[in-house]
Design a protein around this motif. Structure first.
Motif, PDB file in Angstrom:
ATOM      1  N   ALA A 151       0.837  -1.212   0.000  1.00 15.98           N
ATOM      2  CA  ALA A 151       0.000   0.000   0.000  1.00 15.98           C
ATOM      3  C   ALA A 151       0.867   1.256   0.000  1.00 15.98           C
ATOM      4  N   LEU A 152       1.887   1.285   0.858  1.00 12.13           N
ATOM      5  CA  LEU A 152       2.758   2.462   0.927  1.00 12.13           C
ATOM      6  C   LEU A 152       3.544   2.642  -0.365  1.00 12.13           C
ATOM      7  N   ALA A 153       4.056   1.538  -0.913  1.00 10.55           N
ATOM      8  CA  ALA A 153       4.802   1.617  -2.168  1.00 10.55           C
ATOM      9  C   ALA A 153       3.922   2.136  -3.292  1.00 10.55           C
ATOM     10  N   SER A 154       2.700   1.659  -3.329  1.00 13.53           N
ATOM     11  CA  SER A 154       1.776   2.071  -4.388  1.00 13.53           C
ATOM     12  C   SER A 154       1.407   3.543  -4.261  1.00 13.53           C
ATOM     13  N   MET A 155       1.103   3.991  -3.044  1.00 13.81           N
ATOM     14  CA  MET A 155       0.681   5.382  -2.864  1.00 13.81           C
ATOM     15  C   MET A 155       1.797   6.350  -3.201  1.00 13.81           C
ATOM     16  N   GLY A 156       3.046   6.002  -2.860  1.00  9.15           N
ATOM     17  CA  GLY A 156       4.169   6.878  -3.201  1.00  9.15           C
ATOM     18  C   GLY A 156       4.306   7.064  -4.698  1.00  9.15           C
ATOM     19  N   SER A 157       4.217   5.963  -5.445  1.00  8.13           N
ATOM     20  CA  SER A 157       4.343   6.053  -6.904  1.00  8.13           C
ATOM     21  C   SER A 157       3.153   6.776  -7.520  1.00  8.13           C
ATOM     22  N   LEU A 158       1.964   6.502  -7.020  1.00  6.39           N
ATOM     23  CA  LEU A 158       0.771   7.144  -7.577  1.00  6.39           C
ATOM     24  C   LEU A 158       0.844   8.662  -7.452  1.00  6.39           C
ATOM     25  N   ILE A 159       1.294   9.130  -6.299  1.00  7.55           N
ATOM     26  CA  ILE A 159       1.356  10.582  -6.077  1.00  7.55           C
ATOM     27  C   ILE A 159       2.473  11.211  -6.901  1.00  7.55           C
ATOM     28  N   LEU A 160       3.682  10.629  -6.809  1.00  5.65           N
ATOM     29  CA  LEU A 160       4.856  11.260  -7.427  1.00  5.65           C
ATOM     30  C   LEU A 160       4.955  11.012  -8.920  1.00  5.65           C
ATOM     31  N   VAL A 161       4.571   9.802  -9.359  1.00  2.00           N
ATOM     32  CA  VAL A 161       4.718   9.471 -10.777  1.00  2.00           C
ATOM     33  C   VAL A 161       3.443   9.795 -11.551  1.00  2.00           C
ATOM     34  N   MET A 162       2.320   9.157 -11.180  1.00  2.00           N
ATOM     35  CA  MET A 162       1.101   9.415 -11.943  1.00  2.00           C
ATOM     36  C   MET A 162       0.600  10.841 -11.748  1.00  2.00           C
ATOM     37  N   GLY A 163       0.529  11.303 -10.498  1.00  5.51           N
ATOM     38  CA  GLY A 163      -0.010  12.630 -10.232  1.00  5.51           C
ATOM     39  C   GLY A 163       0.866  13.740 -10.788  1.00  5.51           C
ATOM     40  N   VAL A 164       2.077  13.863 -10.232  1.00  2.24           N
ATOM     41  CA  VAL A 164       2.995  14.933 -10.648  1.00  2.24           C
ATOM     42  C   VAL A 164       3.492  14.698 -12.080  1.00  2.24           C
ATOM     43  N   GLY A 165       3.813  13.432 -12.402  1.00  4.47           N
ATOM     44  CA  GLY A 165       4.374  13.121 -13.716  1.00  4.47           C
ATOM     45  C   GLY A 165       3.444  13.429 -14.863  1.00  4.47           C
ATOM     46  N   SER A 166       2.158  13.085 -14.717  1.00  6.32           N
ATOM     47  CA  SER A 166       1.220  13.328 -15.811  1.00  6.32           C
ATOM     48  C   SER A 166       1.029  14.825 -16.057  1.00  6.32           C
ATOM     49  N   PHE A 167       1.117  15.608 -14.993  1.00 10.15           N
ATOM     50  CA  PHE A 167       0.985  17.064 -15.135  1.00 10.15           C
ATOM     51  C   PHE A 167       2.093  17.611 -16.036  1.00 10.15           C
ATOM     52  N   TRP A 168       3.360  17.183 -15.775  1.00  7.72           N
ATOM     53  CA  TRP A 168       4.488  17.723 -16.541  1.00  7.72           C
ATOM     54  C   TRP A 168       4.643  17.052 -17.900  1.00  7.72           C
ATOM     55  N   MET A 169       4.486  15.736 -17.947  1.00  2.00           N
ATOM     56  CA  MET A 169       4.664  15.033 -19.218  1.00  2.00           C
ATOM     57  C   MET A 169       3.567  15.385 -20.215  1.00  2.00           C
ATOM     58  N   GLY A 170       2.377  15.706 -19.718  1.00  2.00           N
ATOM     59  CA  GLY A 170       1.309  16.157 -20.605  1.00  2.00           C
ATOM     60  C   GLY A 170       1.684  17.451 -21.303  1.00  2.00           C
ATOM     61  N   ARG A 171       2.392  18.322 -20.590  1.00  2.00           N
ATOM     62  CA  ARG A 171       2.821  19.584 -21.180  1.00  2.00           C
ATOM     63  C   ARG A 171       3.949  19.370 -22.187  1.00  2.00           C
ATOM     64  N   TRP A 172       4.839  18.437 -21.907  1.00  2.00           N
ATOM     65  CA  TRP A 172       6.017  18.261 -22.763  1.00  2.00           C
ATOM     66  C   TRP A 172       5.730  17.376 -23.978  1.00  2.00           C
ATOM     67  N   LEU A 173       5.017  16.259 -23.758  1.00  2.00           N
ATOM     68  CA  LEU A 173       4.839  15.278 -24.831  1.00  2.00           C
ATOM     69  C   LEU A 173       3.379  15.032 -25.202  1.00  2.00           C
ATOM     70  N   GLY A 174       2.465  15.779 -24.611  1.00  2.00           N
ATOM     71  CA  GLY A 174       1.054  15.601 -24.929  1.00  2.00           C
ATOM     72  C   GLY A 174       0.509  14.290 -24.382  1.00  2.00           C
ATOM     73  N   LEU A 175      -0.506  13.756 -25.052  1.00  2.00           N
ATOM     74  CA  LEU A 175      -1.190  12.550 -24.580  1.00  2.00           C
ATOM     75  C   LEU A 175      -0.266  11.328 -24.522  1.00  2.00           C
TER      76      LEU A 175
END
Length: 448
Positions: free
Chosen positions: A382-406
């Motif tokens: 659970a802890l491993a999953s929540m860390g990745s979800l917040i830092l990778v999916m949450g933060v990552g999608s915000f920045w990667m969407g701007r740089w590389l689109g969908l």
């Protein structure tokens, strides 16, 4: 000693249940879209609310399946019976909490979701009608989990066939009308759902008596003794926390997609709809693995549990990877079922090829998360999953969407699945779960 059922014999009926539920929901959306665009919007919005509240019940279903499986594996039939009866009282209170959210908070929920003005008059009464459905769903999910934990997976599938079949058969005339009667529109789907869930509860009670000799007393429907409930929550609550964090991170990625425009949002939606059917394969194998590992851990057969998990991962990779490849190859034809826009079709093809990485990474999460829970090791994944979800999916999608689109957002989805998957694969291969499994064995023997 009875021969142990094969993994695929458990996974097959579970896959059938998932396919039925998803297909009926898709049919409901299709029926709503033929009522009006506003009805389709209200259905989609309400479905998100409904699925979020159902997470509460899945806390119970996950925990119940694991704890009862462990007890049965260790020969603790009386402990399994006590836990099964506690499920009814816990489902009553969880269901009533969800009912209160819908009855008294529907306007607030629709405001938070920024529901368009054309949708609110349809969504508000529809959500009100879903209130009693939520209570019945709480019972049905818990009772089905207990049937599956006793390995009566075919019986559980039979109930779902009857329940979802009745839902669909009743929804068509109730929504679209018969003869001169115009029908109830969107609300007809909720009424049909209520009828089908009531029949489902009756069938579950009958099977409980017939297959497991479990006959609830009046007190069982409201009493919640803590000792048998505690291990259920210890398994279920970390999973629920992950589910809520996942939904939050996904909403961030959805907002990042919406910023790219209508075409990107449509492509995202259509691609996810197709991938849901690929996802079901891994989910079914994951649930079947969890059921069997729980029984093996309860019986003290830890080497067999390890071998079963490795087989589950292998089967999942082959099945999901193969299915994802077929979907990617068939993308030009599959997408024409949703749209004729060549730009959207081409973009979806790119995403479906990237989904080969996404779906294979997802296998590790769906199979190994369930296996670790079944050993009693619920906190680390659970802890491993929540860390990745917040830092990778949450933060990552915000920045990667701007740089590389969908495609950038899709790469983030795949990266998140692989990071989480490799972390829990490391946990399994390094035997971090063994001490939890031994603690579980001691608890099961003490409760027997």
């Amino acid at each position: 000693m009875k021969p142990r059922p094969r993994l695929n014999a458990i996974a097959g009926p579970i896959l059938g249940e998932f396919l039925l539920g998803m297909s009926v929901t898709m049919a409901g959306l299709w029926l709503a879209s033929h009522t009006s665009d506003a009805a389709a919007g209200a259905f989609g919005l309400s479905q998100q609310v409904y699925e979020t509240l159902v997470v509460i019940f899945r806390v119970l279903a996950i925990g119940l399946g694991v704890v009862i499986g462990q007890a049965l594996g260790g020969g603790g039939d009386e402990s399994a019976r006590r836990t099964a009866m506690v499920a009814l009282g816990a489902s009553s209170w969880a269901g009533l909490a969800a009912v209160a959210c819908v009855l008294f908070g529907d306007e607030l929920v629709l405001d938070l979701l920024n529901a368009p003005q054309a949708v609110v008059p349809l969504a508000a009464p529809y959500l009100q009608l879903l209130a009693p459905v939520l209570l019945l769903e709480a019972y049905n999910l818990s009772m089905a989990a207990i049937l599956r934990a006793h390995l009566h997976v075919r019986d559980s599938l039979a109930v779902m066939v009857v329940m979802h079949g009745l839902h669909l058969l009743a929804a068509v005339p109730l929504m679209r009308g018969v003869g001169e009667w115009d029908g109830l529109g969107l609300n007809g789907y909720a009424v049909a759902m209520l009828l089908s869930r009531a029949i489902g509860l009756v069938l579950h009670l009958w099977l409980w008596r017939r297959r497991m000799q479990l006959v609830p007393r009046a007190r069982d429907w409201w009493a919640v003794p803590w000792p048998p409930l505690a291990p259920v929550l210890r398994i279920g609550l970390p999973g629920a926390a992950v589910e809520f964090v996942y939904r939050g991170a996904f909403m961030v990625s959805l907002a990042a997609t919406a910023r790219l425009g209508v075409e990107a949002l449509a492509t995202h939606s259509y691609t996810l709809q197709i991938l849901k059917y690929v996802l079901l394969v891994s989910m079914a194998i994951g649930w079947a693995t969890e059921i069997m590992v729980g029984r093996l851990v309860g019986a003290g057969e830890l080497r067999q549990a390890d071998a079963l998990v490795r087989k589950g991962v292998r089967n999942g990779l082959l099945a999901s990877g193969g299915f994802a490849l077929l979907v990617a190859l068939g993308a030009p034809w599959l997408m024409r079922g949703f749209t004729r826009d060549p730009v959207i079709i081409e973009a979806a093809q790119t995403l479906l090829w990237l989904s080969l990485a996404l779906e294979t990474g997802r296998v590790f999460n769906l199979v190994l998360n369930g296996a670790l829970r079944a050993t009693g090791d619920a906190i680390f994944p659970a802890l491993a999953s929540m860390g990745s979800l917040i830092l990778v999916m949450g933060v990552g999608s915000f920045w990667m969407g701007r740089w590389l689109g969908l495609p950038g957002i899709w790469l983030v989805y795949a990266l998140d699945e692989w990071i989480r998957g490799l972390l829990i694969l490391w946990r399994w291969t390094k035997r971090g779960w063994l001490e939890h499994a031994r603690d579980t064995q001691r608890r099961v023997r003490g409760a027997s």
